[in-house]
Design a protein around this motif. Structure first.
Motif, short mmCIF file in Angstrom:
data_model
loop_
_atom_site.label_atom_id
_atom_site.label_comp_id
_atom_site.label_asym_id
_atom_site.label_seq_id
_atom_site.Cartn_x
_atom_site.Cartn_y
_atom_site.Cartn_z
N HIS A 202 -6.48 -6.22 4.21
CA HIS A 202 -6.02 -5.35 5.23
C HIS A 202 -5.06 -6.18 6.02
O HIS A 202 -5.06 -6.02 7.47
CB HIS A 202 -7.24 -4.96 6.08
CG HIS A 202 -7.99 -3.53 5.19
ND1 HIS A 202 -8.72 -2.72 5.73
CD2 HIS A 202 -8.00 -3.50 3.83
CE1 HIS A 202 -9.39 -1.97 4.86
NE2 HIS A 202 -9.16 -2.40 3.50
N GLN A 203 -4.14 -6.82 5.55
CA GLN A 203 -3.20 -7.53 6.32
C GLN A 203 -1.70 -7.33 6.30
O GLN A 203 -0.82 -7.72 6.94
CB GLN A 203 -3.33 -9.10 6.24
CG GLN A 203 -3.26 -9.41 4.79
CD GLN A 203 -3.24 -10.92 4.46
OE1 GLN A 203 -3.90 -11.56 5.14
NE2 GLN A 203 -2.90 -11.63 3.41
N ARG A 204 -1.43 -6.22 5.36
CA ARG A 204 0.08 -5.97 4.93
C ARG A 204 0.41 -5.23 6.06
O ARG A 204 0.21 -4.06 6.32
CB ARG A 204 -0.09 -5.42 3.71
CG ARG A 204 -0.31 -6.32 2.37
CD ARG A 204 -0.28 -5.76 1.04
NE ARG A 204 1.02 -5.46 0.53
CZ ARG A 204 1.57 -4.79 -0.51
NH1 ARG A 204 0.61 -4.63 -1.41
NH2 ARG A 204 2.80 -4.66 -0.95
N SER A 205 1.74 -5.49 6.48
CA SER A 205 2.42 -4.51 7.45
C SER A 205 3.15 -3.34 6.79
O SER A 205 3.38 -2.35 7.11
CB SER A 205 3.56 -5.42 8.25
OG SER A 205 4.56 -5.93 7.34
N THR A 206 3.54 -3.53 5.40
CA THR A 206 4.15 -2.45 4.50
C THR A 206 3.51 -2.37 3.11
O THR A 206 2.77 -3.52 2.66
CB THR A 206 5.52 -2.59 4.44
OG1 THR A 206 5.98 -3.80 3.57
CG2 THR A 206 6.33 -2.73 5.68
N VAL A 207 3.49 -1.53 2.52
CA VAL A 207 3.07 -1.62 1.16
C VAL A 207 4.30 -0.99 0.26
O VAL A 207 5.28 -0.55 0.85
CB VAL A 207 1.73 -0.67 0.65
CG1 VAL A 207 0.30 -1.32 1.27
CG2 VAL A 207 2.01 0.94 1.21
N ALA A 208 4.22 -0.63 -1.18
CA ALA A 208 5.43 -0.31 -1.76
C ALA A 208 4.93 0.33 -2.97
O ALA A 208 4.06 0.08 -3.62
CB ALA A 208 6.16 -1.63 -2.26
#
Length: 326
Positions: free
Chosen positions: A93-99
């Motif tokens: 739970h550390q990503r600022s964006t996903v894709a």
């Protein structure tokens, strides 16, 4: 929407179609079908790879691109054949964006579409497409409270495009055997699929699949209805779910030598929903905020006394997976 759901009394047991013995496909996380071939992805990885399988589970070719994803977790196929890879895994739970990664069925370059959640980071392993190609992400939450998100508008490249929450799923534990962590795995959403005509939407856990009627193709509305539960017993780590064009359901999981299994005519198990009464108040199941110990069909939730144990096992399992992540 509460997922505990009515078991499909007429659902046949899954049948083994074949086994994937190619060591390159050892962490199968997403699967789709065009009727002639199956397309499969591993989770994680350092470049985009889609394995094209024949009906005997043999790899015929590999579609690849140099794009380095963070943690690909699911695969969907649009009506025009475009493949959508869900780079949405985020155990820490550390990503600022996903894709989302857009790839044509012939392979080649990948178009990157970054996305942002409105309420912080989430780990999501299920991707659903509606008839228009709008993507929906379903999160994997350790106590069974999965959230449903979709983009607020057309996808930008590279973006990011904001996501909005459009639903919540409360997943109940079941006694279906399988998965890496026993009954705890029965509340973790690990994959999703939409039928070729868009009228049935499905999500899965490590042990079960849940099929929802979507007669108008509306994914968000479908996920608010009562699903039919189809047991997928004894899968080592079941993460992949797909529909054949004829309505057959496919399921598979991680590990070399694991089977691709089929449930024929699965879409026929899903009855059309009752029409909304003239006053507009549909007879819907309880909202996800319900705190009842079991749903209307008597399927128990994860017992409160066992939550601490479940969290310990879940933490151990997730930490073990982190060793494979950057």
């Amino acid at each position: 929407m509460l997922i505990g759901a009515m078991p499909a009394a007429a659902a046949p047991a899954p049948e083994t179609a074949c086994r994937i013995t190619d060591s390159r496909v050892n962490e199968l996380s997403g699967l789709v079908s065009d009727g002639a071939h199956w397309y499969a992805i591993n989770d994680g990885g350092t470049k985009v790879q889609v394995f094209v399988l024949d009906r005997k589970c043999a790899v015929q070719r590999v579609l690849s691109a140099p794009t380095d994803p963070y943690d690909v977790e699911d695969l969907a196929r649009a009506a025009d054949g475009t493949l959508w890879l869900s780079d949405t895994g985020d155990n820490r739970h550390q990503r600022s964006t996903v894709a989302l990664l857009e790839m044509k069925p012939a392979g080649g370059s990948v178009v990157l579409h970054r996305l942002t959640y409105p309420d912080g980071a989430h780990d999501a392993e299920a991707l659903l497409l509606d008839r228009a190609g709008t993507p929906y992400l379903v999160t994997k939450d350790v106590l069974g409270d999965a959230k449903v998100y979709r983009p607020t508008g057309p996808l930008a490249s590279p973006g990011p495009t904001p996501l909005e929450q459009v639903g919540t799923l409360r997943v109940h534990s079941t006694d279906t055997p399988g998965g890496p962590v026993g009954s705890f795995g029965s509340v973790l959403v690990t994959g999703g699929a939409t039928s070729a005509d868009g009228t049935v939407v499905a999500v899965r856990t490590y042990t079960d699949a849940y099929l929802y009627p979507a007669p108008d193709g509306d994914v968000a509305a479908a996920l608010r209805r009562e699903p039919v539960r189809v047991a997928l017993p004894n899968e080592k780590q079941g993460e992949a779910l797909a529909f054949e064009p004829d309505g057959t359901l496919l399921s598979a999981g991680e590990g070399t030598g694991q089977p691709v299994r089929t449930i024929r005519n699965a879409t026929s198990l899903v009855a059309a929903p009752s029409p909304t009464p003239p006053d507009g108040t549909a007879d819907q199941p309880s909202a996800s905020s319900s705190s009842s110990a079991e749903n209307s069909n008597g399927v128990p939730m994860l017992p409160a006394a066992g939550i601490a144990v479940a969290v310990v096992f879940g933490g151990w399992f997730l930490l073990s997976r982190l060793r494979r992540r950057r």
